[in-house]
Motif scaffolding. Structure first.
Motif, short mmCIF file in Angstrom:
data_model
loop_
_atom_site.label_atom_id
_atom_site.label_comp_id
_atom_site.label_asym_id
_atom_site.label_seq_id
_atom_site.Cartn_x
_atom_site.Cartn_y
_atom_site.Cartn_z
N MET A 1 0.82 1.28 6.45
CA MET A 1 0.05 2.15 5.59
C MET A 1 -1.18 1.41 5.08
O MET A 1 -1.14 0.20 4.90
CB MET A 1 0.88 2.60 4.39
CG MET A 1 2.15 3.32 4.77
SD MET A 1 1.77 4.81 5.65
CE MET A 1 2.58 5.99 4.65
N ALA A 2 -2.24 2.15 4.84
CA ALA A 2 -3.47 1.57 4.32
C ALA A 2 -4.24 2.65 3.58
O ALA A 2 -3.82 3.81 3.55
CB ALA A 2 -4.31 1.01 5.47
N GLY A 3 -5.36 2.29 3.02
CA GLY A 3 -6.20 3.27 2.34
C GLY A 3 -6.59 4.41 3.26
O GLY A 3 -6.72 5.55 2.84
N VAL B 1 -7.34 1.11 -3.95
CA VAL B 1 -6.78 2.30 -3.30
C VAL B 1 -5.79 1.87 -2.23
O VAL B 1 -4.68 2.40 -2.14
CB VAL B 1 -7.89 3.19 -2.70
CG1 VAL B 1 -7.29 4.34 -1.89
CG2 VAL B 1 -8.81 3.72 -3.80
N ALA B 2 -6.17 0.89 -1.42
CA ALA B 2 -5.28 0.40 -0.36
C ALA B 2 -3.98 -0.13 -0.95
O ALA B 2 -2.89 0.13 -0.43
CB ALA B 2 -5.97 -0.67 0.47
N ILE C 1 -5.58 9.96 -7.78
CA ILE C 1 -6.27 9.20 -6.73
C ILE C 1 -5.64 9.50 -5.36
O ILE C 1 -6.34 9.85 -4.42
CB ILE C 1 -6.20 7.69 -7.02
CG1 ILE C 1 -7.04 7.35 -8.24
CG2 ILE C 1 -6.65 6.87 -5.81
CD1 ILE C 1 -6.71 6.01 -8.85
N LEU C 2 -4.34 9.36 -5.27
CA LEU C 2 -3.67 9.54 -3.99
C LEU C 2 -3.74 10.98 -3.51
O LEU C 2 -4.03 11.24 -2.34
CB LEU C 2 -2.22 9.07 -4.07
CG LEU C 2 -2.02 7.58 -4.36
CD1 LEU C 2 -0.53 7.25 -4.46
CD2 LEU C 2 -2.70 6.71 -3.32
N VAL C 3 -3.49 11.93 -4.39
CA VAL C 3 -3.49 13.34 -3.99
C VAL C 3 -4.90 13.82 -3.65
O VAL C 3 -5.11 14.50 -2.65
CB VAL C 3 -2.81 14.22 -5.05
CG1 VAL C 3 -2.99 15.70 -4.74
CG2 VAL C 3 -1.33 13.88 -5.15
N LEU C 4 -5.89 13.45 -4.46
CA LEU C 4 -7.26 13.88 -4.16
C LEU C 4 -7.76 13.22 -2.87
O LEU C 4 -8.41 13.87 -2.05
CB LEU C 4 -8.21 13.57 -5.32
CG LEU C 4 -9.64 14.08 -5.14
CD1 LEU C 4 -9.66 15.60 -4.98
CD2 LEU C 4 -10.51 13.67 -6.31
N GLY C 5 -7.45 11.94 -2.69
CA GLY C 5 -7.85 11.27 -1.45
C GLY C 5 -7.28 11.96 -0.23
O GLY C 5 -7.97 12.16 0.78
N ARG D 1 1.85 0.40 -2.25
CA ARG D 1 2.88 0.38 -3.29
C ARG D 1 3.69 1.67 -3.29
O ARG D 1 4.91 1.65 -3.33
CB ARG D 1 2.26 0.18 -4.67
CG ARG D 1 3.34 0.12 -5.76
CD ARG D 1 2.81 0.00 -7.17
NE ARG D 1 1.68 -0.89 -7.31
CZ ARG D 1 0.67 -0.68 -8.16
NH1 ARG D 1 0.66 0.37 -8.93
NH2 ARG D 1 -0.32 -1.54 -8.22
N TYR D 2 3.02 2.81 -3.22
CA TYR D 2 3.74 4.08 -3.26
C TYR D 2 4.43 4.40 -1.94
O TYR D 2 5.45 5.09 -1.93
CB TYR D 2 2.83 5.21 -3.76
CG TYR D 2 2.74 5.11 -5.27
CD1 TYR D 2 3.68 5.74 -6.07
CD2 TYR D 2 1.78 4.31 -5.88
CE1 TYR D 2 3.65 5.59 -7.44
CE2 TYR D 2 1.75 4.16 -7.25
CZ TYR D 2 2.69 4.80 -8.03
OH TYR D 2 2.68 4.65 -9.39
N ALA D 3 3.93 3.88 -0.83
CA ALA D 3 4.65 4.00 0.44
C ALA D 3 5.99 3.28 0.33
O ALA D 3 7.04 3.83 0.70
CB ALA D 3 3.82 3.43 1.58
N ARG D 4 5.97 2.08 -0.21
CA ARG D 4 7.19 1.29 -0.39
C ARG D 4 8.18 2.03 -1.28
O ARG D 4 9.36 2.12 -0.98
CB ARG D 4 6.87 -0.08 -0.97
CG ARG D 4 8.08 -1.01 -1.08
CD ARG D 4 7.73 -2.40 -1.64
NE ARG D 4 6.73 -3.09 -0.83
CZ ARG D 4 5.45 -3.29 -1.20
NH1 ARG D 4 5.01 -2.87 -2.36
NH2 ARG D 4 4.61 -3.92 -0.40
N LEU D 5 7.70 2.62 -2.38
CA LEU D 5 8.56 3.35 -3.30
C LEU D 5 9.20 4.58 -2.64
O LEU D 5 10.28 5.01 -3.04
CB LEU D 5 7.78 3.78 -4.55
CG LEU D 5 7.39 2.65 -5.50
CD1 LEU D 5 6.46 3.18 -6.60
CD2 LEU D 5 8.63 2.01 -6.12
N GLN D 6 8.53 5.11 -1.62
CA GLN D 6 9.07 6.27 -0.90
C GLN D 6 9.92 5.87 0.30
O GLN D 6 10.36 6.72 1.08
CB GLN D 6 7.92 7.18 -0.43
CG GLN D 6 7.15 7.82 -1.56
CD GLN D 6 8.04 8.70 -2.42
OE1 GLN D 6 8.78 9.53 -1.92
NE2 GLN D 6 7.99 8.52 -3.73
N GLY D 7 10.14 4.57 0.46
CA GLY D 7 10.96 4.10 1.57
C GLY D 7 10.23 3.99 2.89
O GLY D 7 10.84 3.87 3.95
#
Length: 175
Positions: free
Chosen positions: A121-123, A103-104, A8-12, A109-115
C-alpha cells in the motif's frame, strides 16, 4: 478513525487524488453542493500549465466523503489556508499543510489496522483504489477519466485490466 484521517483517506479515494494534490488543497478549493461536493485541483502532474480541474464527489452512501469532510471542518474551522494541516508534537493542529509523505504513512497505518499488507500500500493506493473499484463496478471509461483526469487512455486502461482480469474470462466455460 480520527476526523482528519478519515477525511484525508476518504476524500483522497473519492476524488482519485494523487497525494500531492490532496495535500495542496486549500479550504477555498472545496465547495459543498446539494449532491455532494466539488474539489478544485489547482495543479497536477498532467496539468503543467496550471489550468486546474474541478472534480465532482457524490455525498456517498458507504464511504460518505461529505460526512467525513464536515466532521473535519468542524474541528479545523473556517480559516483560509490548507485543507489538511500538520499535527504538532503535542497533538495540536498547525496552520501548515500536511506533507505528501504523511498521506503515504496514513495509508500504510490504516491498511495494517484493516489486516492488509502495508508493504503493498502507498499514497497512490487511494487513486488506484478508486479506479480499480470504478472498473469493477462497470463505470464507463469516460466517467473514470473525468474523475481521474488521466490524459492517456493507455494508463487508465492499465487499472481497468487489472480489475477485470477474471471477468468474462476466456476459459470460464470449460475450466
Amino acid at each position: 478513525m480520527r476526523c482528519a484521517t478519515g477525511a484525508i483517506l476518504v476524500l483522497g479515494l473519492a476524488a482519485a487524488l494523487r497525494r500531492s494534490e490532496l495535500v495542496a488543497l486549500q479550504l477555498a478549493d472545496i465547495q459543498l453542493v446539494e449532491q455532494g461536493l466539488t474539489v478544485f485541483v489547482r495543479h497536477s502532474k498532467t496539468d503543467q500549465e496550471g489550468e486546474g480541474a474541478t472534480i465532482a464527489v457524490p455525498a456517498g452512501k458507504v464511504l460518505r466523503p461529505v460526512a467525513h469532510l464536515n466532521a473535519w471542518l468542524a474541528i479545523r474551522g473556517g480559516e483560509p489556508g490548507p485543507l489538511f494541516t500538520r499535527i504538532g508534537t503535542k497533538g495540536e493542529y498547525t496552520a501548515e499543510a500536511m506533507s505528501d509523505r504523511s498521506v503515504a504513512r496514513l495509508v500504510k497505518r490504516y491498511a495494517r489496522l484493516q489486516g492488509l499488507d502495508p508493504e503493498v500500500m502507498a499514497g497512490h493506493s487511494l487513486r488506484a483504489g478508486f479506479l480499480t473499484e470504478a472498473a469493477r463496478t462497470r463505470a464507463s471509461i469516460a466517467k473514470m477519466q473525468e474523475v481521474s483526469r488521466h490524459k492517456s487512455l493507455k494508463v487508465l486502461l492499465g487499472y481497468v485490466r487489472s480489475a477485470e482480469r477474471f471477468d468474462d474470462h476466456a476459459g470460464a466455460g470449460f475450466l
